[in-house]
Design a protein around this motif. Structure first.
Motif, PDB file in Angstrom:
ATOM      1  N   GLU A 198     -18.877  84.285  41.480  1.00 53.99           N
ATOM      2  CA  GLU A 198     -17.904  83.279  41.066  1.00 53.99           C
ATOM      3  C   GLU A 198     -16.687  83.361  41.982  1.00 53.99           C
ATOM      4  OE1 GLU A 198     -17.884  80.977  38.892  1.00 53.99           O
ATOM      5  OE2 GLU A 198     -19.490  81.397  37.465  1.00 53.99           O
ATOM      6  N   PRO A 199     -16.233  82.238  42.514  1.00 54.22           N
ATOM      7  CA  PRO A 199     -15.018  82.272  43.337  1.00 54.22           C
ATOM      8  C   PRO A 199     -13.811  82.663  42.511  1.00 54.22           C
ATOM      9  CG  PRO A 199     -15.633  80.010  42.819  1.00 54.22           C
ATOM     10  CD  PRO A 199     -16.775  80.884  42.353  1.00 54.22           C
ATOM     11  N   LEU A 200     -12.850  83.352  43.164  1.00 49.48           N
ATOM     12  CA  LEU A 200     -11.633  83.737  42.473  1.00 49.48           C
ATOM     13  C   LEU A 200     -10.913  82.504  41.950  1.00 49.48           C
ATOM     14  CD1 LEU A 200     -10.260  86.479  44.912  1.00 49.48           C
ATOM     15  CD2 LEU A 200     -11.439  86.815  42.724  1.00 49.48           C
ATOM     16  N   GLY A 201     -10.415  82.590  40.767  1.00 55.93           N
ATOM     17  CA  GLY A 201      -9.696  81.467  40.184  1.00 55.93           C
ATOM     18  C   GLY A 201     -10.590  80.426  39.547  1.00 55.93           C
ATOM     19  N   SER A 202     -11.898  80.677  39.457  1.00 54.64           N
ATOM     20  CA  SER A 202     -12.805  79.698  38.866  1.00 54.64           C
ATOM     21  C   SER A 202     -12.576  79.610  37.362  1.00 54.64           C
ATOM     22  CB  SER A 202     -14.262  80.093  39.139  1.00 54.64           C
ATOM     23  OG  SER A 202     -14.581  81.280  38.445  1.00 54.64           O
ATOM     24  N   PRO A 203     -12.874  78.458  36.757  1.00 57.56           N
ATOM     25  CA  PRO A 203     -12.655  78.287  35.316  1.00 57.56           C
ATOM     26  C   PRO A 203     -13.416  79.299  34.470  1.00 57.56           C
ATOM     27  CG  PRO A 203     -13.014  76.164  36.367  1.00 57.56           C
ATOM     28  CD  PRO A 203     -13.311  77.208  37.396  1.00 57.56           C
ATOM     29  N   SER A 204     -14.650  79.666  34.895  1.00 57.23           N
ATOM     30  CA  SER A 204     -15.446  80.588  34.080  1.00 57.23           C
ATOM     31  C   SER A 204     -14.813  81.974  34.043  1.00 57.23           C
ATOM     32  CB  SER A 204     -16.875  80.669  34.614  1.00 57.23           C
ATOM     33  OG  SER A 204     -16.879  81.131  35.953  1.00 57.23           O
ATOM     34  N   LEU A 205     -14.258  82.430  35.184  1.00 56.20           N
ATOM     35  CA  LEU A 205     -13.599  83.722  35.201  1.00 56.20           C
ATOM     36  C   LEU A 205     -12.328  83.697  34.348  1.00 56.20           C
ATOM     37  CD1 LEU A 205     -13.916  85.053  38.861  1.00 56.20           C
ATOM     38  CD2 LEU A 205     -14.948  85.960  36.792  1.00 56.20           C
ATOM     39  N   ALA A 206     -11.564  82.612  34.460  1.00 55.81           N
ATOM     40  CA  ALA A 206     -10.348  82.484  33.663  1.00 55.81           C
ATOM     41  C   ALA A 206     -10.683  82.504  32.177  1.00 55.81           C
ATOM     42  CB  ALA A 206      -9.612  81.196  34.027  1.00 55.81           C
ATOM     43  N   CYS A 207     -11.785  81.854  31.807  1.00 57.40           N
ATOM     44  CA  CYS A 207     -12.200  81.817  30.404  1.00 57.40           C
ATOM     45  C   CYS A 207     -12.590  83.219  29.924  1.00 57.40           C
ATOM     46  CB  CYS A 207     -13.371  80.852  30.244  1.00 57.40           C
ATOM     47  SG  CYS A 207     -13.924  80.640  28.541  1.00 57.40           S
ATOM     48  N   ASP A 208     -13.245  83.981  30.821  1.00 54.78           N
ATOM     49  CA  ASP A 208     -13.644  85.343  30.458  1.00 54.78           C
ATOM     50  C   ASP A 208     -12.417  86.211  30.201  1.00 54.78           C
ATOM     51  OD1 ASP A 208     -15.538  87.579  30.221  1.00 54.78           O
ATOM     52  OD2 ASP A 208     -14.594  88.280  32.058  1.00 54.78           O
ATOM     53  N   TRP A 209     -11.393  86.116  31.064  1.00 51.35           N
ATOM     54  CA  TRP A 209     -10.171  86.905  30.866  1.00 51.35           C
ATOM     55  C   TRP A 209      -9.461  86.489  29.577  1.00 51.35           C
ATOM     56  CZ3 TRP A 209      -9.787  91.255  33.120  1.00 51.35           C
ATOM     57  CH2 TRP A 209     -10.243  91.460  34.421  1.00 51.35           C
ATOM     58  N   GLN A 210      -9.480  85.173  29.305  1.00 58.50           N
ATOM     59  CA  GLN A 210      -8.844  84.693  28.080  1.00 58.50           C
ATOM     60  C   GLN A 210      -9.553  85.246  26.851  1.00 58.50           C
ATOM     61  OE1 GLN A 210      -8.584  80.427  27.713  1.00 58.50           O
ATOM     62  NE2 GLN A 210      -7.675  80.502  25.665  1.00 58.50           N
ATOM     63  N   GLN A 211     -10.890  85.230  26.868  1.00 54.35           N
ATOM     64  CA  GLN A 211     -11.652  85.739  25.736  1.00 54.35           C
ATOM     65  C   GLN A 211     -11.372  87.226  25.510  1.00 54.35           C
ATOM     66  OE1 GLN A 211     -15.695  84.706  26.666  1.00 54.35           O
ATOM     67  NE2 GLN A 211     -15.494  82.598  25.917  1.00 54.35           N
ATOM     68  N   ARG A 212     -11.276  87.981  26.606  1.00 54.19           N
ATOM     69  CA  ARG A 212     -10.971  89.407  26.487  1.00 54.19           C
ATOM     70  C   ARG A 212      -9.602  89.602  25.834  1.00 54.19           C
ATOM     71  NH1 ARG A 212     -12.489  92.602  32.047  1.00 54.19           N
ATOM     72  NH2 ARG A 212     -14.455  91.569  32.533  1.00 54.19           N
ATOM     73  N   PHE A 213      -8.623  88.870  26.341  1.00 50.95           N
ATOM     74  CA  PHE A 213      -7.256  89.037  25.863  1.00 50.95           C
ATOM     75  C   PHE A 213      -7.131  88.616  24.404  1.00 50.95           C
ATOM     76  CE2 PHE A 213      -2.752  87.959  25.423  1.00 50.95           C
ATOM     77  CZ  PHE A 213      -2.156  89.064  26.012  1.00 50.95           C
ATOM     78  N   GLU A 214      -7.654  87.438  24.078  1.00 52.61           N
ATOM     79  CA  GLU A 214      -7.551  86.943  22.700  1.00 52.61           C
ATOM     80  C   GLU A 214      -8.325  87.825  21.724  1.00 52.61           C
ATOM     81  OE1 GLU A 214      -7.141  82.773  21.663  1.00 52.61           O
ATOM     82  OE2 GLU A 214      -7.945  82.287  23.650  1.00 52.61           O
ATOM     83  N   SER A 215      -9.476  88.321  22.167  1.00 49.70           N
ATOM     84  CA  SER A 215     -10.291  89.157  21.292  1.00 49.70           C
ATOM     85  C   SER A 215      -9.600  90.491  21.003  1.00 49.70           C
ATOM     86  CB  SER A 215     -11.661  89.404  21.939  1.00 49.70           C
ATOM     87  OG  SER A 215     -12.427  90.294  21.172  1.00 49.70           O
ATOM     88  N   LYS A 216      -8.996  91.085  22.022  1.00 44.31           N
ATOM     89  CA  LYS A 216      -8.342  92.381  21.832  1.00 44.31           C
ATOM     90  C   LYS A 216      -7.172  92.280  20.861  1.00 44.31           C
ATOM     91  CE  LYS A 216      -5.989  96.194  24.173  1.00 44.31           C
ATOM     92  NZ  LYS A 216      -6.712  97.225  23.415  1.00 44.31           N
ATOM     93  N   TRP A 217      -6.379  91.209  20.980  1.00 42.63           N
ATOM     94  CA  TRP A 217      -5.157  91.107  20.181  1.00 42.63           C
ATOM     95  C   TRP A 217      -5.291  90.173  18.992  1.00 42.63           C
ATOM     96  CZ3 TRP A 217      -2.417  95.031  21.311  1.00 42.63           C
ATOM     97  CH2 TRP A 217      -2.389  95.533  22.623  1.00 42.63           C
ATOM     98  N   ASP A 218      -6.462  89.525  18.855  1.00 43.53           N
ATOM     99  CA  ASP A 218      -6.736  88.689  17.677  1.00 43.53           C
ATOM    100  C   ASP A 218      -5.655  87.614  17.503  1.00 43.53           C
ATOM    101  OD1 ASP A 218      -8.322  87.975  15.577  1.00 43.53           O
ATOM    102  OD2 ASP A 218      -7.492  89.425  14.164  1.00 43.53           O
ATOM    103  N   LEU A 219      -5.364  86.920  18.598  1.00 42.08           N
ATOM    104  CA  LEU A 219      -4.255  85.979  18.613  1.00 42.08           C
ATOM    105  C   LEU A 219      -4.453  84.816  17.643  1.00 42.08           C
ATOM    106  CD1 LEU A 219      -3.451  85.768  22.447  1.00 42.08           C
ATOM    107  CD2 LEU A 219      -2.577  87.366  20.728  1.00 42.08           C
ATOM    108  N   SER A 220      -5.658  84.251  17.611  1.00 39.85           N
ATOM    109  CA  SER A 220      -5.892  83.079  16.759  1.00 39.85           C
ATOM    110  C   SER A 220      -5.697  83.410  15.293  1.00 39.85           C
ATOM    111  CB  SER A 220      -7.303  82.535  17.001  1.00 39.85           C
ATOM    112  OG  SER A 220      -7.460  82.122  18.346  1.00 39.85           O
ATOM    113  N   ALA A 221      -6.250  84.539  14.852  1.00 44.91           N
ATOM    114  CA  ALA A 221      -6.146  84.917  13.439  1.00 44.91           C
ATOM    115  C   ALA A 221      -4.699  85.187  13.038  1.00 44.91           C
ATOM    116  CB  ALA A 221      -7.001  86.152  13.169  1.00 44.91           C
ATOM    117  N   LYS A 222      -3.884  85.625  13.984  1.00 43.15           N
ATOM    118  CA  LYS A 222      -2.486  85.927  13.680  1.00 43.15           C
ATOM    119  C   LYS A 222      -1.561  84.734  13.903  1.00 43.15           C
ATOM    120  CE  LYS A 222      -3.015  90.837  14.623  1.00 43.15           C
ATOM    121  NZ  LYS A 222      -2.850  91.939  15.574  1.00 43.15           N
TER     122      LYS A 222
END
Length: 237
Positions: A7-31
């Motif tokens: 995947e090229p750097l900055g691709s949407p799929s990579l950005a989505c993966d980082w977002q999922q990691r971040f949101e999952s760790k801190w449970d942003l949506s539930a809070k």
């Protein structure tokens, strides 16, 4: 067989993966945490803005609260430290106290405050405007100071939540220690902490300042020490 393409750097799929990691760790949506408008999720993940100490060099003197502070005899090793080498990240100054504050008719050695301060840029540390203005996470400050018995008041802590201009005060906490003289009591570490909650929109900086009492004797300088200073941000349960 052709090798799979990276995947090229900055691709949407990579950005989505980082977002999922971040949101999952801190449970942003539930809070109910509002997301940043233009996030760099990979940078946010690596910065880990929550539950870490945002102060630089929080324990410059290497003393430990689990043990009594090492004796500070009036000798070379206990004279005023080389602030540039030891207190990196801190702005350090000395505030001399007039002798008329001594409240005694007897001549006393000169006292002074050692003032150490620094400012935390919350946006630079990975927090974002929507989070600070709408959700307003808890901001916790903590410090430990030595009851050096050099005076009845040997420590002060002053913390301010500041706006983007570094001038507007949105929240503040002040602690002035008043110790009791007790013969035979060993010197001990004293803990100070405070949690800022519901402080209102506009906070961008945390200004942390503590003062410790020093005294000049005929043999050298005696000091009051601090350790494990911290500023951290927590999402609400």
């Amino acid at each position: 067989m052709a090798a799979p393409q990276k995947e090229p750097l900055g691709s949407p799929s990579l950005a989505c993966d980082w977002q999922q990691r971040f949101e999952s760790k801190w449970d942003l949506s539930a809070k109910g945490v509002p997301l940043p408008k233009e996030p760099d999720w990979e940078a946010l993940w690596k910065q880990k803005p929550f539950q870490r100490n945002l102060l630089q060099n929080p324990n410059p003197e290497g003393v430990n609260v689990s043990e009594p502070a090492p004796p500070c005899q009036p000798q070379k090793t206990c004279k005023l430290p080389d602030f540039k080498d030891i207190f990196g990240g801190w702005e350090v100054s000395t505030e001399r106290l007039p002798l008329d504050q001594a409240k005694t008719l007897f001549a006393l050695p000169p006292y002074s405050w050692c003032v150490k301060q620094q400012s935390v840029d919350l946006l630079a540390e990975g927090l974002w405007k929507e989070l600070l203005d709408q959700y307003q996470p808890d901001i916790t400050i903590m410090d430990w100071y030595e009851n050096s018995k050099l005076d009845l008041s040997v420590y002060e802590l002053h913390v301010r939540l500041l706006g983007s201009d570094k001038e507007a005060v949105i929240g503040e906490f002040h602690h002035v220690a008043r110790e009791k003289e007790q013969d035979g009591e060993e010197k001990a570490w004293h803990h100070v902490s405070h949690v800022f909650k519901g402080y209102g929109p506009g906070v961008r900086y945390v200004h942390f300042l503590h003062k410790t009492k020093d005294v000049e004797t005929a043999d050298g300088l005696l000091r009051t020490r601090v350790t494990d200073s911290s500023v951290s941000v927590q999402l609400k349960d």
